[in-house]
Design a protein around this motif. Structure first.
Motif, short mmCIF file in Angstrom:
data_model
loop_
_atom_site.label_atom_id
_atom_site.label_comp_id
_atom_site.label_asym_id
_atom_site.label_seq_id
_atom_site.Cartn_x
_atom_site.Cartn_y
_atom_site.Cartn_z
N GLU A 5 -44.93 -16.64 36.38
CA GLU A 5 -46.32 -17.07 36.48
C GLU A 5 -46.68 -17.50 37.90
O GLU A 5 -47.77 -17.23 38.37
CB GLU A 5 -46.59 -18.21 35.49
CG GLU A 5 -46.55 -17.77 34.05
CD GLU A 5 -46.56 -18.93 33.07
OE1 GLU A 5 -46.30 -20.07 33.48
OE2 GLU A 5 -46.85 -18.67 31.88
N ILE A 6 -45.75 -18.15 38.59
CA ILE A 6 -45.99 -18.55 39.98
C ILE A 6 -46.13 -17.32 40.87
O ILE A 6 -47.04 -17.22 41.70
CB ILE A 6 -44.87 -19.47 40.48
CG1 ILE A 6 -44.92 -20.81 39.73
CG2 ILE A 6 -44.97 -19.71 41.99
CD1 ILE A 6 -43.74 -21.72 39.98
N ILE A 7 -45.22 -16.36 40.69
CA ILE A 7 -45.29 -15.12 41.49
C ILE A 7 -46.59 -14.40 41.23
O ILE A 7 -47.26 -13.93 42.16
CB ILE A 7 -44.07 -14.23 41.19
CG1 ILE A 7 -42.80 -14.88 41.74
CG2 ILE A 7 -44.26 -12.83 41.77
CD1 ILE A 7 -41.52 -14.20 41.30
N LEU A 8 -46.99 -14.31 39.97
CA LEU A 8 -48.23 -13.64 39.61
C LEU A 8 -49.45 -14.39 40.16
O LEU A 8 -50.37 -13.78 40.70
CB LEU A 8 -48.32 -13.51 38.09
CG LEU A 8 -49.42 -12.65 37.51
CD1 LEU A 8 -49.24 -11.21 37.95
CD2 LEU A 8 -49.43 -12.73 36.01
N THR A 9 -49.42 -15.71 40.05
CA THR A 9 -50.55 -16.53 40.50
C THR A 9 -50.74 -16.47 42.01
O THR A 9 -51.86 -16.52 42.50
CB THR A 9 -50.34 -18.00 40.06
OG1 THR A 9 -50.23 -18.04 38.65
CG2 THR A 9 -51.48 -18.87 40.50
N VAL A 10 -49.66 -16.34 42.75
CA VAL A 10 -49.76 -16.30 44.21
C VAL A 10 -49.82 -14.86 44.72
O VAL A 10 -50.61 -14.55 45.63
CB VAL A 10 -48.57 -17.05 44.85
CG1 VAL A 10 -48.56 -16.89 46.36
CG2 VAL A 10 -48.63 -18.53 44.48
N GLY A 11 -49.03 -13.97 44.14
CA GLY A 11 -48.90 -12.62 44.68
C GLY A 11 -50.14 -11.75 44.54
O GLY A 11 -50.58 -11.11 45.50
N CYS A 62 -63.00 -12.60 45.86
CA CYS A 62 -62.48 -12.31 44.51
C CYS A 62 -61.00 -12.69 44.42
O CYS A 62 -60.54 -13.16 43.38
CB CYS A 62 -62.67 -10.85 44.16
SG CYS A 62 -64.35 -10.43 43.68
N GLY A 63 -60.26 -12.50 45.51
CA GLY A 63 -58.85 -12.92 45.52
C GLY A 63 -58.72 -14.42 45.36
O GLY A 63 -57.87 -14.91 44.61
N ALA A 64 -59.58 -15.18 46.04
CA ALA A 64 -59.57 -16.64 45.88
C ALA A 64 -59.96 -17.03 44.45
O ALA A 64 -59.34 -17.92 43.85
CB ALA A 64 -60.51 -17.27 46.89
N GLY A 65 -60.96 -16.36 43.91
CA GLY A 65 -61.35 -16.62 42.53
C GLY A 65 -60.25 -16.26 41.55
O GLY A 65 -60.04 -16.95 40.54
N LEU A 66 -59.54 -15.19 41.84
CA LEU A 66 -58.44 -14.78 40.96
C LEU A 66 -57.32 -15.81 40.98
O LEU A 66 -56.70 -16.09 39.95
CB LEU A 66 -57.92 -13.40 41.40
CG LEU A 66 -56.87 -12.75 40.53
CD1 LEU A 66 -57.39 -12.56 39.11
CD2 LEU A 66 -56.45 -11.43 41.12
N LEU A 70 -56.10 -17.59 37.58
CA LEU A 70 -54.73 -17.54 37.09
C LEU A 70 -54.11 -18.93 37.02
O LEU A 70 -53.41 -19.26 36.06
CB LEU A 70 -53.89 -16.61 37.98
CG LEU A 70 -54.21 -15.13 37.86
CD1 LEU A 70 -53.48 -14.34 38.93
CD2 LEU A 70 -53.87 -14.60 36.49
N TRP A 71 -54.36 -19.73 38.05
CA TRP A 71 -53.81 -21.09 38.05
C TRP A 71 -54.37 -21.89 36.88
O TRP A 71 -53.64 -22.56 36.17
CB TRP A 71 -54.11 -21.76 39.38
CG TRP A 71 -53.56 -23.15 39.51
CD1 TRP A 71 -52.37 -23.61 39.04
CD2 TRP A 71 -54.20 -24.24 40.15
NE1 TRP A 71 -52.23 -24.93 39.36
CE2 TRP A 71 -53.34 -25.34 40.05
CE3 TRP A 71 -55.41 -24.39 40.82
CZ2 TRP A 71 -53.66 -26.58 40.57
CZ3 TRP A 71 -55.70 -25.63 41.34
CH2 TRP A 71 -54.85 -26.70 41.22
N GLY A 72 -55.66 -21.83 36.69
CA GLY A 72 -56.27 -22.52 35.57
C GLY A 72 -55.79 -22.01 34.23
O GLY A 72 -55.60 -22.78 33.28
N SER A 73 -55.54 -20.73 34.14
CA SER A 73 -55.07 -20.14 32.89
C SER A 73 -53.65 -20.57 32.56
O SER A 73 -53.36 -21.00 31.44
CB SER A 73 -55.14 -18.62 32.99
OG SER A 73 -54.61 -18.01 31.85
N PHE A 74 -52.75 -20.47 33.54
CA PHE A 74 -51.35 -20.80 33.28
C PHE A 74 -51.10 -22.30 33.14
O PHE A 74 -50.16 -22.72 32.47
CB PHE A 74 -50.45 -20.23 34.37
CG PHE A 74 -50.34 -18.73 34.34
CD1 PHE A 74 -50.12 -18.06 33.14
CD2 PHE A 74 -50.46 -17.99 35.50
CE1 PHE A 74 -50.02 -16.68 33.10
CE2 PHE A 74 -50.36 -16.61 35.47
CZ PHE A 74 -50.14 -15.96 34.27
#
Length: 112
Positions: A5-11, A62-66, A70-74
């Motif tokens: 989740e961290i890799i996905l949230t940042v990557g 959009c990258g910042a919003g993503l 993701l952070w809010g979701s996880f």
């Protein structure tokens, strides 16, 4: 959060921000569906540099919003998730509306 989740949230958001910066510098435009499917006569009337700067800023936004989404979701933060959705929605709207609302900035200048 797990390591995945961290890799996905940042990557993924980082890749979107890097792509947005590249679009700002007129690299990576081959991957813009709206630009590539535009008719040639309409594309010739637009200022490619101004459009690339606009699209690049919107993709980076959009990258910042993503990232927020993701952070809010996880982490189960609904407010942050909704803020991320709002940022993405705003960037999509701006990329579509700004060329219509301010055509002088995004069309080529006639130099007669």
């Amino acid at each position: 959060m797990s390591i995945w989740e961290i890799i996905l949230t940042v990557g993924v958001p980082l890749a979107a921000v890097i792509w947005g910066v590249n679009i700002c510098h007129k690299r990576g435009t081959w991957f813009l569906a709206g630009w590539n499917t535009m008719r040639e006569e309409k594309k010739a009337a637009l200022d490619e540099g101004a459009m690339c700067r606009l699209y690049g800023k919107c993709v980076a936004g959009c990258g910042a919003g993503l990232f927020l989404l993701l952070w809010g979701s996880f982490c189960y933060y609904d407010g942050i998730l909704c803020a991320g959705l709002g940022v993405i929605g705003l960037m999509v709207l701006l990329s579509a509306l700004l060329p219509i609302l301010n055509p002088g900035k995004y069309q080529k200048k006639n130099r007669d």
